[in-house]
Write an enzyme that holds these catalytic residues in place. Sequence first.
Site, PDB file in Angstrom:
ATOM      1  N   HIS A 102       0.842  -1.207   0.000  1.00  0.00           N
ATOM      2  CA  HIS A 102       0.000   0.000   0.000  1.00  0.00           C
ATOM      3  C   HIS A 102       0.867   1.244   0.000  1.00  0.00           C
ATOM      4  CE1 HIS A 102       0.648  -1.279   4.151  1.00  0.00           C
ATOM      5  NE2 HIS A 102       0.709   0.013   4.456  1.00  0.00           N
ATOM      6  N   HIS A 104       0.740   5.266   1.161  1.00  0.00           N
ATOM      7  CA  HIS A 104       0.048   6.273   1.968  1.00  0.00           C
ATOM      8  C   HIS A 104       0.053   7.604   1.216  1.00  0.00           C
ATOM      9  CE1 HIS A 104       0.429   4.049   5.927  1.00  0.00           C
ATOM     10  NE2 HIS A 104       1.403   3.462   5.250  1.00  0.00           N
TER      11      HIS A 104
END
Length: 140
Positions: A102, A104
């Site tokens: 992922h 951010h």
Amino acid sequence: MAYDADNIFAKILRGEIPAVKVFEDDNTLAFMDVMPQAPGHLLVIPKTAAENLFDLPDPAAAAVMSTVRRLAPAVRQGMQADGIRIMQLNGAAAGQTVFHYHVHILPCYDGRPAREHAADMEDIGVLGQHAALIRAALSD
Ligand code: 5GP
């Protein structure tokens, strides 16, 4: 470490646990971080099973970065941020806590340092308001 299909983001992708979603396409999903380091903290994940940068296929990396490039300006505008930090952690030693790749998107505000990483849960209603601001900026 092998990819664990029961990690929390895999469960969000399968719809097994809720998330405040902001954007979705064929290859990526973006949703609000439940423990935001700043208002508007967004996460972008690939729909590909990859733990981190080291096992992420190139097409998934490209898809995520395309979504990040699309969403970061909307986060900046919608949240009236002074800057945007793009952050991505690989391995527990680097601070990674969820083992599905992922990125951010972290809004930064002058004179307001980011809060601690993955520390304080935000109210779901507040996350929904921030998601709505970002979505509105996305459709401008
Ligand atoms: P990492 O430490 O792996 O780079 O970041 C994981 C992020 O996921 C943290 O910022 C943390 O607040 C967030 N997070 C952890 N559990 C959940 C969850 O169940 N839902 C959402 N939306 N975010 C989560």
